[in-house]
Design an enzyme around this catalytic site. Structure first.
Site, PDB file in Angstrom:
ATOM      1  CG  ASP A 101      57.906  47.895  52.580  1.00 53.34           C
ATOM      2  OD1 ASP A 101      58.979  47.946  51.974  1.00 53.34           O
ATOM      3  OD2 ASP A 101      57.673  47.121  53.530  1.00 53.34           O
ATOM      4  CD  GLU A 266      64.812  44.244  54.525  1.00 51.00           C
ATOM      5  OE1 GLU A 266      64.528  43.156  55.026  1.00 51.00           O
ATOM      6  OE2 GLU A 266      64.758  44.463  53.299  1.00 51.00           O
ATOM      7  CG  HIS A 327      57.630  41.323  57.021  1.00 56.52           C
ATOM      8  ND1 HIS A 327      58.397  42.436  57.318  1.00 56.52           N
ATOM      9  CD2 HIS A 327      57.875  41.050  55.728  1.00 56.52           C
ATOM     10  CE1 HIS A 327      59.056  42.816  56.248  1.00 56.52           C
ATOM     11  NE2 HIS A 327      58.752  41.995  55.254  1.00 56.52           N
ATOM     12  CG  ASP A 328      61.395  39.505  56.119  1.00 57.42           C
ATOM     13  OD1 ASP A 328      60.460  38.990  55.470  1.00 57.42           O
ATOM     14  OD2 ASP A 328      61.931  40.589  55.805  1.00 57.42           O
TER      15      ASP A 328
HETATM   16  C1  NOJ Z   1      62.751  42.027  52.315  1.00 64.93           C
HETATM   17  C2  NOJ Z   1      61.357  41.876  52.781  1.00 64.93           C
HETATM   18  O1  NOJ Z   1      61.264  42.274  54.118  1.00 64.93           O
HETATM   19  C3  NOJ Z   1      60.970  40.432  52.555  1.00 64.93           C
HETATM   20  O2  NOJ Z   1      59.735  40.136  53.141  1.00 64.93           O
HETATM   21  C4  NOJ Z   1      60.959  40.191  51.076  1.00 64.93           C
HETATM   22  O3  NOJ Z   1      60.670  38.839  50.818  1.00 64.93           O
HETATM   23  C5  NOJ Z   1      62.299  40.551  50.455  1.00 64.93           C
HETATM   24  N1  NOJ Z   1      62.779  41.814  50.912  1.00 64.93           N
HETATM   25  C6  NOJ Z   1      62.193  40.639  48.966  1.00 64.93           C
HETATM   26  O4  NOJ Z   1      61.510  41.821  48.618  1.00 64.93           O
END
Ligand code: NOJ
Ligand code: MG
Length: 533
Positions: A101, A266, A327-328
């Site tokens: 990442d 992303e 994970h979000d």
């Molecule tokens: C995207 C990530 O997937 C998330 O988990 C994170 O909190 C934010 N970016 C900030 O880096």
């Protein structure tokens, strides 16, 4: 692999591991690199080709690793650089690619770059971050909001200016208009590429460049009461600026200097904006993440439309990709229900394009309810009670029925659900028809079946809860029939010829069945059908 090693990411299947929650090896209740290493045989047994690790770098963990204080150091919580090197070597020995990442949009506020930057207005690193004067009345420089609640500007007493943070105040945004910042992050990329990592998933890539004039964002006329407060304004000027594509082209140019690496972006944007992230003449990210399935209404017609629109919008030569969970976002099994989770698996693994699986989805892990005292996610803490919390999709992997699920010898950082005593890898390994074995069979079938990897996507007209399509490659075809509802459906279409054979049902009980014209689907059933020879 069919298309040679340069294109492994097209033919492959990605598996996202959230390192805090996969396997704890040192008994501190938090997952780590040695734990992941130990579980590589499991990952390999799934049949996936690549692992993407959420951040493992030195971090104060305000946002669990997305706030980095040293881009080329491993956080002691996760282990050491030796642990990382060993994991990378073992992954490669097992034929697995490893993706890291990359978090270039912001650092931790404890990163030495920011410590310097905030120390004085004339520090050489001042311009590495985004500093602005207060308004005449001392107010924030503009109306931009943090994704995690409140203003995106934090006032710094020492130097009397505000700095910009799209996320937490502990995550100041880097200034990507500054060439030194670019060079510094490109050095970070080279560091990991030299070690042999196979690419990066680039965090919030569409955020990197902000409006040069810092104009106020317009209000969102479609804001829905009860949604997170940052949605009250659009992000017209704070994200997705045209110059971001120059930055991505530079990143791609850099990774192209190495063999067979991949850049995944992303990006949460509407379709037509998303497509721009493939870059001019495909000089952008190879895989701008396609998150359309994360938020869709789960119905045959909506999904059919999503696939059709996406396929149509793809630039010439661009390779598609699909994501069901991360994970979000809430776990897919909770969004669509446990019965449909199996149909979702078949969808993900039979659409045209590279699938990314989120750890635990292959055992149908659901969203775990988190008691107020157990909340860890800063987003939930800042914006409580409206369901934005991400802890519920980040709970420990459920390996077995022991109290900590085989994840750890001690109390894990997030709780496991009570039903983990039934719903776990050990039990599902032993159950030939479990969702885990469904995933394995689907992955194996996909790999053995060129139409599923490289074939065209051809929609077949259908009504109601039925989603029907064909994957077709060099005269070979597979038909995918998914029942998105609980009622049985009798599928009569000329696409399914007399004598066609069922390759697999999501219930794993119809393999080899010959069809005599009609395909009877049970409620919540999906099948793959091959025409007679
Ligand atoms: C995207 C990530 O997937 C998330 O988990 C994170 O909190 C934010 N970016 C900030 O880096
Ligand atoms: Mg640990």
């Amino acid at each position: 692999m069919a298309q040679g090693c340069e294109n492994w990411w097209r033919d492959g299947i990605f598996y996202q591991i959230y390192p805090r929650s996969f396997q704890d090896s040192d008994g501190d209740g938090v997952g780590d690199l040695a734990g992941i290493h130990r579980r590589l045989p499991y990952v390999k047994s799934l049949g996936v080709n690549a692992i993407w690790l959420s951040p493992i770098f030195a971090s104060p963990m305000a946002d669990f690793g997305y706030d980095i204080s040293d881009y080329t150091g491993i956080d002691p919580l996760f282990g050491t650089m030796e642990d990382f090197d060993a994991l990378l070597a073992a992954a490669h020995d097992n034929g697995l690619k490893l993706i890291l990442d990359l978090v270039p949009n912001h650092t931790s506020d404890r990163h030495p770059w920011f410590v310097e930057s905030r120390s004085s207005r004339d520090n050489p690193k001042r311009d590495w971050y985004i500093w602005r004067d207060p308004g005449a009345d001392g107010s924030e420089p503009n109306n931009w909001l943090s994704e995690f609640g409140g203003s995106a500007w934090a006032y710094d007493e020492t130097t009397g200016q505000y700095y910009y943070h799209a996320f937490l105040a502990q995550q100041p945004d880097l200034n990507w208009r500054n060439p030194e910042v670019r060079a510094a992050i490109y050095d970070v990329m080279r560091f990991w590429l030299e070690k042999g990592v196979d690419g990066f998933r680039v965090d919030v890539i569409w955020h990197l460049i902000k409006d040069a004039e810092f104009r106020d964002n317009p209000p969102n006329p479609h804001y829905v009461e009860g949604r997170p407060p940052n949605e009250k304004i659009l992000t017209q000027y704070s994200t997705d600026q045209p110059e971001v594509h120059d930055v991505i082209a530079e990143m791609r140019h850099l990774t192209n200097a190495y063999d067979a690496r991949v850049l995944i972006g992303e990006i949460y944007l509407p379709l037509h904006r998303l497509m721009a992230y493939y870059g001019n003449d495909l000089t952008g990210a190879q895989m701008p993440f396609n998150f359309a399935l994360l938020s869709t209404f789960w119905s045959a017609r909506s999904i059919e439309k999503i696939v059709e629109d996406y396929e149509k919008a793809l630039p010439k030569g661009a390779w598609p990709n699909w994501v069901l969970g991360n994970h979000d976002r809430p776990r897919v099994a909770s969004r669509v229900g446990p019965e449909q989770a199996r149909v979702a698996a078949m969808l993900l693994l039979t659409l045209r394009g590279t699938p990314t699986l989120y750890y635990g989805d292959e055992i149908g892990m659901h969203q775990v309810a988190i008691a107020p005292d157990d909340v860890r996610d800063p987003f939930e803490k800042n914006v409580p009670g409206i369901g934005v919390g991400r802890d519920g999709c980040r709970t420990p992997m459920q390996w077995d029925s022991s109290p900590a699920g085989g994840f750890s010898g001690t109390r894990p950082w997030l709780p496991l659900p009570e039903d983990h005593i039934h719903e776990n890898v050990a039990n599902f390994e032993a159950d030939a028809r479990s969702i885990l074995n469904l995933y394995r069979r689907l992955i194996a079938l996909r790999k053995a079946c060129p139409p599923l990897v490289s074939g065209d996507y051809v929609p077949i007209s259908a009504q109601g809860d039925l989603l029907l399509y064909r994957r077709q490659f060099e005269g070979k075809a597979v038909i995918v029939a998914l029942n998105l509802g609980p009622e049985p459906i009798a599928v009569t279409t000329s696409a399914i010829r007399f004598g066609s054979e069922i390759l697999i049902s999501t219930f794993l009980d119809r393999e080899g069945e010959r069809l005599e014209g009609v395909l009877d689907l049970r409620g919540n059933e999906g099948v793959l059908v091959v025409p007679p020879h």
